[in-house]
Enzyme design. Structure first.
Site, PDB file in Angstrom:
ATOM      1  N   GLU A   1      79.279   4.823  43.179  1.00 32.39           N
ATOM      2  CA  GLU A   1      77.696   5.073  42.833  1.00 32.39           C
ATOM      3  C   GLU A   1      77.901   4.769  41.050  1.00 32.39           C
ATOM      4  O   GLU A   1      76.571   3.905  41.007  1.00 32.39           O
ATOM      5  CB  GLU A   1      77.128   6.733  42.594  1.00 32.39           C
TER       6      GLU A   1
ATOM      7  N   TYR B   1      69.305  10.686  41.425  1.00 35.05           N
ATOM      8  CA  TYR B   1      69.941  10.205  43.098  1.00 35.05           C
ATOM      9  C   TYR B   1      71.561   9.845  43.478  1.00 35.05           C
ATOM     10  O   TYR B   1      71.332  10.043  44.392  1.00 35.05           O
ATOM     11  CB  TYR B   1      70.156   8.103  42.247  1.00 35.05           C
TER      12      TYR B   1
ATOM     13  N   ASP C   1      66.844   4.929  45.780  1.00 34.71           N
ATOM     14  CA  ASP C   1      66.588   4.497  44.849  1.00 34.71           C
ATOM     15  C   ASP C   1      65.183   2.840  45.159  1.00 34.71           C
ATOM     16  O   ASP C   1      64.576   3.258  46.226  1.00 34.71           O
ATOM     17  CB  ASP C   1      68.438   3.482  45.006  1.00 34.71           C
TER      18      ASP C   1
END
Length: 346
Positions: free
Chosen positions: A33, A116, A134
């Site tokens: 991520e 996020y 996102d």
């Protein structure tokens, strides 16, 4: 039409086989991520494999030097991500016994982990019912529900988060989150989406109102600053050179570069020569000055356009603390400088 059901059915048929989707290990999910923030999957994939090979556990990453981490990150950009990654690995390894926080709220306390990323880790690793929001999610929801809120506004994140929370599958939040992000990445793309093949087209309000290409609304435009970098590549009698570490805050912090003269516009030979003679980068006498390329390279960053020239400056004798070409390659550089070293070094 059941939005969540249609979305997840599409995902199960069309999802990409990505390594971080085959695990619940929060270390691997966190790593992916952070790498994929502002980075395409195709670009990030080799880096993910390189990092997991070099640092298979959070302890391995924590015990690495920052220079090792930056070198491996070289070319991925947004280097603050790598520095935060390293600091967080050290915190988890040294202070938390290698165990990641298991909740969205606690994950937010980690350095470099925003809303996020915390939501992604919490849902993918620990099945917490928390939606991810996102750019892909903004786009899918704004089009399907015809939401005209400016996604750059302060209210947007809260509005889209609340909507996603109503839609998320409480019995499988990870599946829903993966599905909506993948749908935005592959189907509901920013430009020229194939709406005729979209499984959500019957309920899509933007399609009905012919507004697909105008949503989401993003009104703020970035102000781009132009900067002019003149890098001095010194060569002594042994073909050694010198570099410096960028320790000041700003772009490329803690990466390496050649001695730099920054100017307020493109600088010509005569002006560069005069400017160079006023600096004391080396004590050696200058033998010759020439441009590697008369045309500046344009290197685009999010908020800045860098106009970069490399100047070849031969000096007499031997440079104090000079390094050779092979040693040069071991340091972490901004990719524009590393590419110059690899391709244009003479």
């Amino acid at each position: 039409m059941d939005f969540a059901n249609s979305l997840t059915q599409w995902y199960l048929k069309n999802k990409r086989d990505l390594p971080w989707r085959n695990t619940k290990d929060p270390y691997l999910i966190w790593l992916s991520e952070i790498m994929l923030q502002q980075t395409r999957v195709a670009q990030g994939m080799p880096y993910f494999h390189a990092f997991t090979n070099a640092f298979p556990t959070v302890f391995d990453l924590a015990n690495a030097s920052e220079q090792e981490v930056l070198k491996l990150w070289q070319g991925l950009g947004y280097y603050s991500r790598a520095r935060n990654l390293h600091k967080t690995a050290q915190h988890i390894g040294n202070n938390l016994g290698g165990v990641f926080p298991t909740s969205y709220k606690d994950l937010l306390l980690l350095n470099g982990v925003g809303e996020y990323t915390a939501a992604a880790i919490a849902s993918f690793s620990f099945n917490e019912v928390i939606p991810v929001v996102d750019g892909n999610v903004f786009r899918v929801l704004s089009r399907y529900f015809n939401i005209e809120t400016d996604i750059q506004s302060n209210a947007a994140k809260k509005e889209f988060f609340s909507l996603a929370k109503e839609l998320i599958l409480e019995n499988n939040p990870a599946l829903f989150n993966q599905a909506i992000m993948e749908f935005g990445a592959l189907q509901c793309v920013p430009k020229n989406p194939n709406c005729s093949s979209c499984p959500l087209n019957e309920g899509c309000l933007a399609l009905q109102k012919n507004k697909v290409h105008s949503l989401p609304i993003k009104s703020k435009k970035l102000k781009v600053r132009n900067r002019y970098f003149n890098y001095i590549v010194f060569f002594d009698n042994l073909k050694n050179t010198i570099i410096r570490k960028r320790e000041e805050k700003g772009i490329w912090h803690n990466l390496y570069e050649f001695p730099l003269i920054e100017s307020d516009k493109n600088i010509e030979y005569e002006d560069f020569q005069l400017e160079l003679l006023t600096r004391k980068f080396v004590t050696n006498s200058i033998v010759s000055i020439e441009e590697f390329n008369a045309i500046s390279q344009l290197h685009k960053l999010t908020h800045q356009h860098l106009h970069i020239k490399f100047w070849k400056v031969a000096v007499s004798d031997v440079i104090t603390n000079g390094i050779d070409y092979e040693t040069l390659l071991t340091f972490p550089f901004p990719i524009v400088i590393y590419n110059f070293i690899e391709k244009d070094w003479k």
